[in-house]
Scaffold this active site. Structure first.
Site, PDB file in Angstrom:
ATOM      1  N   SER A  92       0.826  -1.200   0.000  1.00 17.22           N
ATOM      2  CA  SER A  92       0.000   0.000   0.000  1.00 17.22           C
ATOM      3  C   SER A  92       0.860   1.249   0.000  1.00 17.22           C
ATOM      4  O   SER A  92       0.581   2.218  -0.715  1.00 17.22           O
ATOM      5  CB  SER A  92      -0.924   0.008   1.225  1.00 17.22           C
ATOM      6  OG  SER A  92      -1.856  -1.041   1.171  1.00 17.22           O
TER       7      SER A  92
ATOM      8  N   ARG B 267       1.492   8.917   5.078  1.00 13.09           N
ATOM      9  CA  ARG B 267       0.616   8.232   6.030  1.00 13.09           C
ATOM     10  C   ARG B 267      -0.798   8.789   5.971  1.00 13.09           C
ATOM     11  O   ARG B 267      -1.772   8.050   6.099  1.00 13.09           O
ATOM     12  CB  ARG B 267       1.177   8.338   7.445  1.00 13.09           C
ATOM     13  CG  ARG B 267       0.373   7.544   8.460  1.00 13.09           C
ATOM     14  CD  ARG B 267       1.230   7.053   9.584  1.00 13.09           C
ATOM     15  NE  ARG B 267       0.469   6.184  10.491  1.00 13.09           N
ATOM     16  CZ  ARG B 267       1.022   5.343  11.340  1.00 13.09           C
ATOM     17  NH1 ARG B 267       2.330   5.216  11.383  1.00 13.09           N
ATOM     18  NH2 ARG B 267       0.281   4.607  12.132  1.00 13.09           N
TER      19      ARG B 267
ATOM     20  N   HIS C 164      -2.309   7.376   2.831  1.00 12.73           N
ATOM     21  CA  HIS C 164      -2.562   5.959   3.061  1.00 12.73           C
ATOM     22  C   HIS C 164      -3.811   5.756   3.917  1.00 12.73           C
ATOM     23  O   HIS C 164      -4.640   4.886   3.643  1.00 12.73           O
ATOM     24  CB  HIS C 164      -1.356   5.330   3.755  1.00 12.73           C
ATOM     25  CG  HIS C 164      -1.497   3.865   4.022  1.00 12.73           C
ATOM     26  ND1 HIS C 164      -2.065   3.382   5.192  1.00 12.73           N
ATOM     27  CD2 HIS C 164      -1.156   2.775   3.299  1.00 12.73           C
ATOM     28  CE1 HIS C 164      -2.057   2.062   5.171  1.00 12.73           C
ATOM     29  NE2 HIS C 164      -1.510   1.662   4.034  1.00 12.73           N
TER      30      HIS C 164
END
Length: 207
Positions: A17, A42, A45
């Site tokens: 990912s 992050r 994500h």
């Protein structure tokens, strides 16, 4: 644990990912430092939304100030308990006063939101550390109000309230202060963004 993974399969999924995220936003983050890029990755994500690479903005001193606060185990203050719950593996205190009895009293007495009143309670408790606002623009505006009056000591502010009423304006107001900040421009933001930003900073400290 990596990006929430705790097993071999989970780690492999998280790594894949992250590779996808990096490829999607590489051009948009090439001017960032490694630490800043890690935070943005992050956030993207966690939200599955590459647009956050365009709208996430940090002051030049944000990472340094935040890491220093974390290394010294200063408190983290959140506007709602959902954000508090998402913050993990922090050795210091994570506080939220939204359900505090004093918050309810102050909100009624001054006719302000509980989110703003909770910030006043934090100031009364001599809060010092990173303030994280993921939902309530009124909480962010109260932080700025108290900071300007010298009544609250914030190391940095993650200001990512979500919504169409006051969110964008409160973030613009934060950008105009001397406080080290991370914001998401416009109406986008919310709990996942706030939590991702904080946990990324905590992981930076570990790295």
């Amino acid at each position: 644990m990596f990006m929430g993974a705790s097993t071999k399969q989970g780690y492999e999924i998280a790594e894949k990912s992250r590779e996808i995220v990096r490829s999607l936003i590489a051009d948009k983050t090439k001017e960032l430092s490694n630490e800043e890029r890690s935070i943005v990755e992050r956030i993207v994500h966690s939200t599955a939304d590459p647009e956050y690479a365009d709208i996430t903005k940090m002051s030049k001193d944000f990472v340094r100030a935040s890491r220093n606060s974390i290394e010294n185990k200063k408190d983290i203050l959140t506007d709602i308990n959902m954000v508090k719950t998402g913050i993990n593996k922090y050795p210091g205190e994570v506080n939220c006063y939204i359900k505090d009895e004093r918050t309810v009293t102050i909100a009624k007495e001054y006719n302000i939101t509980r989110a703003a009143a909770a910030i006043r309670v934090a100031a009364e408790n001599d809060f010092e550390g990173i303030a994280v606002v993921g939902n309530a623009p009124t909480a962010l505006l109260e932080i700025l109000n108290l900071f300007n009056k010298g009544k609250i000591n914030v190391s940095s502010v993650i200001g990512v309230p979500v919504g169409f009423v006051g969110a964008a304006e409160s973030k613009k107001a934060l950008e105009q202060t001397e406080i080290p900040y991370l914001v998401t421009e416009g109406p986008k933001g919310g709990t996942p963004v706030a939590v991702a930003a904080v946990n990324s900073l905590i992981n930076l400290k570990k790295e």
